[in-house]
Design a protein around this motif. Structure first.
Motif, PDB file in Angstrom:
ATOM      1  N   GLY A  65       0.774  -1.235   0.000  1.00 56.81           N
ATOM      2  CA  GLY A  65       0.000   0.000   0.000  1.00 56.81           C
ATOM      3  C   GLY A  65       0.802   1.280   0.000  1.00 56.81           C
ATOM      4  O   GLY A  65       0.224   2.371   0.120  1.00 56.81           O
ATOM      5  N   TYR A  66       2.131   1.186  -0.144  1.00 64.29           N
ATOM      6  CA  TYR A  66       2.945   2.397  -0.109  1.00 64.29           C
ATOM      7  C   TYR A  66       3.056   3.044  -1.494  1.00 64.29           C
ATOM      8  O   TYR A  66       3.246   2.350  -2.489  1.00 64.29           O
ATOM      9  CB  TYR A  66       4.352   2.084   0.403  1.00 64.29           C
ATOM     10  CG  TYR A  66       4.381   1.756   1.867  1.00 64.29           C
ATOM     11  CD1 TYR A  66       4.283   2.761   2.829  1.00 64.29           C
ATOM     12  CD2 TYR A  66       4.495   0.432   2.293  1.00 64.29           C
ATOM     13  CE1 TYR A  66       4.294   2.452   4.177  1.00 64.29           C
ATOM     14  CE2 TYR A  66       4.507   0.118   3.651  1.00 64.29           C
ATOM     15  CZ  TYR A  66       4.397   1.133   4.585  1.00 64.29           C
ATOM     16  OH  TYR A  66       4.402   0.830   5.931  1.00 64.29           O
ATOM     17  N   PRO A  67       2.956   4.376  -1.555  1.00 59.27           N
ATOM     18  CA  PRO A  67       3.242   5.075  -2.814  1.00 59.27           C
ATOM     19  C   PRO A  67       4.707   4.823  -3.171  1.00 59.27           C
ATOM     20  O   PRO A  67       5.586   4.908  -2.305  1.00 59.27           O
ATOM     21  CB  PRO A  67       3.012   6.548  -2.468  1.00 59.27           C
ATOM     22  CG  PRO A  67       2.186   6.547  -1.231  1.00 59.27           C
ATOM     23  CD  PRO A  67       2.578   5.306  -0.478  1.00 59.27           C
ATOM     24  N   LEU A  68       4.973   4.496  -4.422  1.00 60.82           N
ATOM     25  CA  LEU A  68       6.329   4.126  -4.818  1.00 60.82           C
ATOM     26  C   LEU A  68       6.800   4.975  -5.991  1.00 60.82           C
ATOM     27  O   LEU A  68       6.087   5.151  -6.984  1.00 60.82           O
ATOM     28  CB  LEU A  68       6.380   2.649  -5.209  1.00 60.82           C
ATOM     29  CG  LEU A  68       7.785   2.074  -5.380  1.00 60.82           C
ATOM     30  CD1 LEU A  68       8.466   1.896  -4.018  1.00 60.82           C
ATOM     31  CD2 LEU A  68       7.743   0.728  -6.105  1.00 60.82           C
ATOM     32  N   ILE A  69       8.007   5.494  -5.850  1.00 60.56           N
ATOM     33  CA  ILE A  69       8.667   6.240  -6.918  1.00 60.56           C
ATOM     34  C   ILE A  69       9.837   5.389  -7.389  1.00 60.56           C
ATOM     35  O   ILE A  69      10.643   4.923  -6.579  1.00 60.56           O
ATOM     36  CB  ILE A  69       9.175   7.599  -6.417  1.00 60.56           C
ATOM     37  CG1 ILE A  69       8.001   8.451  -5.949  1.00 60.56           C
ATOM     38  CG2 ILE A  69       9.945   8.329  -7.501  1.00 60.56           C
ATOM     39  CD1 ILE A  69       8.403   9.729  -5.255  1.00 60.56           C
ATOM     40  N   VAL A  70       9.933   5.157  -8.687  1.00 62.46           N
ATOM     41  CA  VAL A  70      10.968   4.256  -9.198  1.00 62.46           C
ATOM     42  C   VAL A  70      11.854   4.946 -10.227  1.00 62.46           C
ATOM     43  O   VAL A  70      11.430   5.834 -10.952  1.00 62.46           O
ATOM     44  CB  VAL A  70      10.369   2.975  -9.824  1.00 62.46           C
ATOM     45  CG1 VAL A  70       9.634   2.162  -8.789  1.00 62.46           C
ATOM     46  CG2 VAL A  70       9.451   3.318 -10.988  1.00 62.46           C
ATOM     47  N   TYR A  71      13.088   4.491 -10.240  1.00 57.25           N
ATOM     48  CA  TYR A  71      14.040   4.911 -11.264  1.00 57.25           C
ATOM     49  C   TYR A  71      14.947   3.736 -11.594  1.00 57.25           C
ATOM     50  O   TYR A  71      15.404   3.018 -10.708  1.00 57.25           O
ATOM     51  CB  TYR A  71      14.907   6.085 -10.796  1.00 57.25           C
ATOM     52  CG  TYR A  71      16.096   6.318 -11.709  1.00 57.25           C
ATOM     53  CD1 TYR A  71      15.935   6.944 -12.942  1.00 57.25           C
ATOM     54  CD2 TYR A  71      17.369   5.863 -11.363  1.00 57.25           C
ATOM     55  CE1 TYR A  71      17.007   7.121 -13.800  1.00 57.25           C
ATOM     56  CE2 TYR A  71      18.450   6.025 -12.212  1.00 57.25           C
ATOM     57  CZ  TYR A  71      18.261   6.661 -13.426  1.00 57.25           C
ATOM     58  OH  TYR A  71      19.333   6.814 -14.284  1.00 57.25           O
ATOM     59  N   SER A  72      15.192   3.526 -12.868  1.00 56.51           N
ATOM     60  CA  SER A  72      16.218   2.590 -13.328  1.00 56.51           C
ATOM     61  C   SER A  72      16.709   3.124 -14.669  1.00 56.51           C
ATOM     62  O   SER A  72      16.049   3.941 -15.311  1.00 56.51           O
ATOM     63  CB  SER A  72      15.668   1.164 -13.469  1.00 56.51           C
ATOM     64  OG  SER A  72      14.664   1.110 -14.450  1.00 56.51           O
ATOM     65  N   ARG A  73      17.864   2.676 -15.075  1.00 59.26           N
ATOM     66  CA  ARG A  73      18.440   3.208 -16.309  1.00 59.26           C
ATOM     67  C   ARG A  73      17.587   2.887 -17.528  1.00 59.26           C
ATOM     68  O   ARG A  73      17.545   3.633 -18.491  1.00 59.26           O
ATOM     69  CB  ARG A  73      19.854   2.654 -16.488  1.00 59.26           C
ATOM     70  CG  ARG A  73      20.855   3.271 -15.528  1.00 59.26           C
ATOM     71  CD  ARG A  73      22.230   2.673 -15.694  1.00 59.26           C
ATOM     72  NE  ARG A  73      23.204   3.306 -14.823  1.00 59.26           N
ATOM     73  CZ  ARG A  73      24.441   2.883 -14.644  1.00 59.26           C
ATOM     74  NH1 ARG A  73      24.850   1.792 -15.276  1.00 59.26           N
ATOM     75  NH2 ARG A  73      25.268   3.506 -13.838  1.00 59.26           N
ATOM     76  N   THR A  74      16.921   1.748 -17.463  1.00 58.24           N
ATOM     77  CA  THR A  74      16.043   1.342 -18.563  1.00 58.24           C
ATOM     78  C   THR A  74      14.602   1.371 -18.075  1.00 58.24           C
ATOM     79  O   THR A  74      14.209   0.538 -17.260  1.00 58.24           O
ATOM     80  CB  THR A  74      16.403  -0.082 -19.052  1.00 58.24           C
ATOM     81  OG1 THR A  74      17.791  -0.125 -19.387  1.00 58.24           O
ATOM     82  CG2 THR A  74      15.563  -0.457 -20.265  1.00 58.24           C
ATOM     83  N   LYS A  75      13.826   2.304 -18.559  1.00 53.46           N
ATOM     84  CA  LYS A  75      12.456   2.471 -18.087  1.00 53.46           C
ATOM     85  C   LYS A  75      11.618   1.228 -18.321  1.00 53.46           C
ATOM     86  O   LYS A  75      10.735   0.893 -17.520  1.00 53.46           O
ATOM     87  CB  LYS A  75      11.801   3.681 -18.765  1.00 53.46           C
ATOM     88  CG  LYS A  75      10.407   4.006 -18.246  1.00 53.46           C
ATOM     89  CD  LYS A  75       9.846   5.253 -18.904  1.00 53.46           C
ATOM     90  CE  LYS A  75       8.459   5.576 -18.378  1.00 53.46           C
ATOM     91  NZ  LYS A  75       7.905   6.794 -19.013  1.00 53.46           N
ATOM     92  N   ALA A  76      11.901   0.526 -19.421  1.00 57.10           N
ATOM     93  CA  ALA A  76      11.117  -0.670 -19.756  1.00 57.10           C
ATOM     94  C   ALA A  76      11.157  -1.706 -18.635  1.00 57.10           C
ATOM     95  O   ALA A  76      10.180  -2.434 -18.427  1.00 57.10           O
ATOM     96  CB  ALA A  76      11.622  -1.277 -21.054  1.00 57.10           C
ATOM     97  N   LYS A  77      12.276  -1.775 -17.903  1.00 59.07           N
ATOM     98  CA  LYS A  77      12.392  -2.746 -16.824  1.00 59.07           C
ATOM     99  C   LYS A  77      11.452  -2.430 -15.660  1.00 59.07           C
ATOM    100  O   LYS A  77      11.181  -3.287 -14.824  1.00 59.07           O
ATOM    101  CB  LYS A  77      13.834  -2.812 -16.316  1.00 59.07           C
ATOM    102  CG  LYS A  77      14.797  -3.452 -17.307  1.00 59.07           C
ATOM    103  CD  LYS A  77      16.181  -3.597 -16.703  1.00 59.07           C
ATOM    104  CE  LYS A  77      17.132  -4.298 -17.651  1.00 59.07           C
ATOM    105  NZ  LYS A  77      18.485  -4.455 -17.077  1.00 59.07           N
ATOM    106  N   ALA A  78      10.982  -1.186 -15.602  1.00 57.31           N
ATOM    107  CA  ALA A  78      10.078  -0.789 -14.530  1.00 57.31           C
ATOM    108  C   ALA A  78       8.617  -0.754 -14.977  1.00 57.31           C
ATOM    109  O   ALA A  78       7.735  -0.364 -14.210  1.00 57.31           O
ATOM    110  CB  ALA A  78      10.472   0.588 -13.995  1.00 57.31           C
ATOM    111  N   GLN A  79       8.346  -1.190 -16.205  1.00 55.28           N
ATOM    112  CA  GLN A  79       7.006  -1.057 -16.764  1.00 55.28           C
ATOM    113  C   GLN A  79       5.950  -1.784 -15.939  1.00 55.28           C
ATOM    114  O   GLN A  79       4.847  -1.258 -15.724  1.00 55.28           O
ATOM    115  CB  GLN A  79       6.978  -1.574 -18.209  1.00 55.28           C
ATOM    116  CG  GLN A  79       5.695  -1.236 -18.960  1.00 55.28           C
ATOM    117  CD  GLN A  79       5.417   0.252 -19.023  1.00 55.28           C
ATOM    118  OE1 GLN A  79       6.318   1.051 -19.259  1.00 55.28           O
ATOM    119  NE2 GLN A  79       4.171   0.636 -18.784  1.00 55.28           N
ATOM    120  N   ASP A  80       6.262  -2.977 -15.459  1.00 58.85           N
ATOM    121  CA  ASP A  80       5.303  -3.722 -14.638  1.00 58.85           C
ATOM    122  C   ASP A  80       4.951  -2.950 -13.378  1.00 58.85           C
ATOM    123  O   ASP A  80       3.793  -2.939 -12.942  1.00 58.85           O
ATOM    124  CB  ASP A  80       5.865  -5.092 -14.251  1.00 58.85           C
ATOM    125  CG  ASP A  80       5.951  -6.045 -15.435  1.00 58.85           C
ATOM    126  OD1 ASP A  80       5.362  -5.725 -16.482  1.00 58.85           O
ATOM    127  OD2 ASP A  80       6.617  -7.082 -15.306  1.00 58.85           O
TER     128      ASP A  80
END
Length: 295
Positions: A29-44
């Motif tokens: 239930g936590y709001p999550l902010i994500v960063y990775s060098r390849t955005k596609a890896k964070a798509q899910d």
């Protein structure tokens, strides 16, 4: 004291393990902010509601608890100590949790620089591979101030089941080196045992039923030996990252005037796998080397 409610969490590094770990935080239930060098890896994760940002700086400015799970010490140093990094752009009172396996000396440096900014930094490398990350059953080894460990413990519980405070900054990374040293020699033994079973005309799968629950039992024997036999060499943990860990451990052992012949042998074998193009395979691909050598 950190209050666990109304916390925005940041997560940097959404690879094989990081993506599963970040998912548990969203599911809690936590709001999550994500960063990775390849955005596609964070798509899910984005599809689950995570907010994508362009730099570690953006994460630092918006999140009060930030996890990092990246590849190499150089990546850790850039993310934490770089111009657009977490420390120079972080908010006083925030918590930084590096779960990458990295150099103990770097963990200490990050802790010291963070403290100057009023930021709490802990090193918390993990063991358990892709399975442990997916099932939230990681072993987490923590170094830093005990008060910081207590503050973030509720979040660590969302990721692992064996969470142990090891001591001051860098202690978590030193503990992970112990873990990798034990695994390195064990992987050789696992491969030798399987090859021996095959050469003796045994069914290696039934052999595993006997030896995996006895004195020879280990995580690698129970989880990776079956993958070897099934020809599954997909990475739960990349060979290239394991070699990185072994290099760190060898360097640390040298500084302590300690000989680690088992670790040195394991690294030499994995180096040969890299030369044959296996750097992106899982660590269980050591079986390939052993099988070819034992023909």
């Amino acid at each position: 004291m950190l209050k666990t409610e109304n916390v925005t969490i940041g997560f940097i590094g959404t690879g094989v393990m990081g993506k599963s770990m970040a998912s548990h935080l969203i599911n809690a239930g936590y709001p999550l902010i994500v960063y990775s060098r390849t955005k596609a890896k964070a798509q899910d994760l984005i599809e689950k509601g995570a907010l994508w940002v362009d730099t570690p700086k953006d994460v630092a400015e918006r999140a009060s608890v930030i996890f990092t799970m990246v590849g190499y010490p150089a990546d850790v140093e850039e993310i934490y100590l770089g111009k657009n990094g977490l420390i120079s752009n972080g908010v006083s009172g925030s918590y930084l949790i590096d779960m990458t396996t990295s150099a103990p000396s770097l963990a200490i440096k990050i802790y010291q620089e963070a403290k100057k900014m009023g930021i709490h930094a802990i090193d918390a490398p993990v063991s358990g591979g892709d399975v442990g990350a997916r099932e939230a059953k990681l072993s987490i080894m923590v170094g830093g101030d005990y008060e910081s460990f207590e503050a973030v413990h509720p979040f660590l519980e969302l990721l692992g089941t064996n969470i142990v405070y090891q001591g001051k900054a860098g202690a978590g990374q030193h503990t992970k080196m112990c873990n990798q040293i034990a695994i390195a020699s064990n992987m050789i033994g696992v491969c030798e045992a399987i090859i021996y079973a095959e050469k003796a005309g045994l069914n290696p799968e039934t052999v595993l039923k006997s030896i995996s629950t006895g004195a020879a039992g280990s995580w690698s024997l129970s989880n990776l030996a079956p993958r070897m036999l099934n020809g599954d060499f997909a990475p739960g943990f990349y060979i290239k990252h394991f070699i990185k860990d072994m290099k760190i451990a060898l360097n640390e052992a040298e500084q302590m005037n300690m000989e680690v012949p088992g670790l040195a042998l394991a690294k030499s074998l994995y180096d040969q796998l890299v030369e044959s193009g296996e750097e992106n395979s899982g660590t269980q691909a050591l079986y390939k080397y052993w099988k070819s050598e034992q023909k």
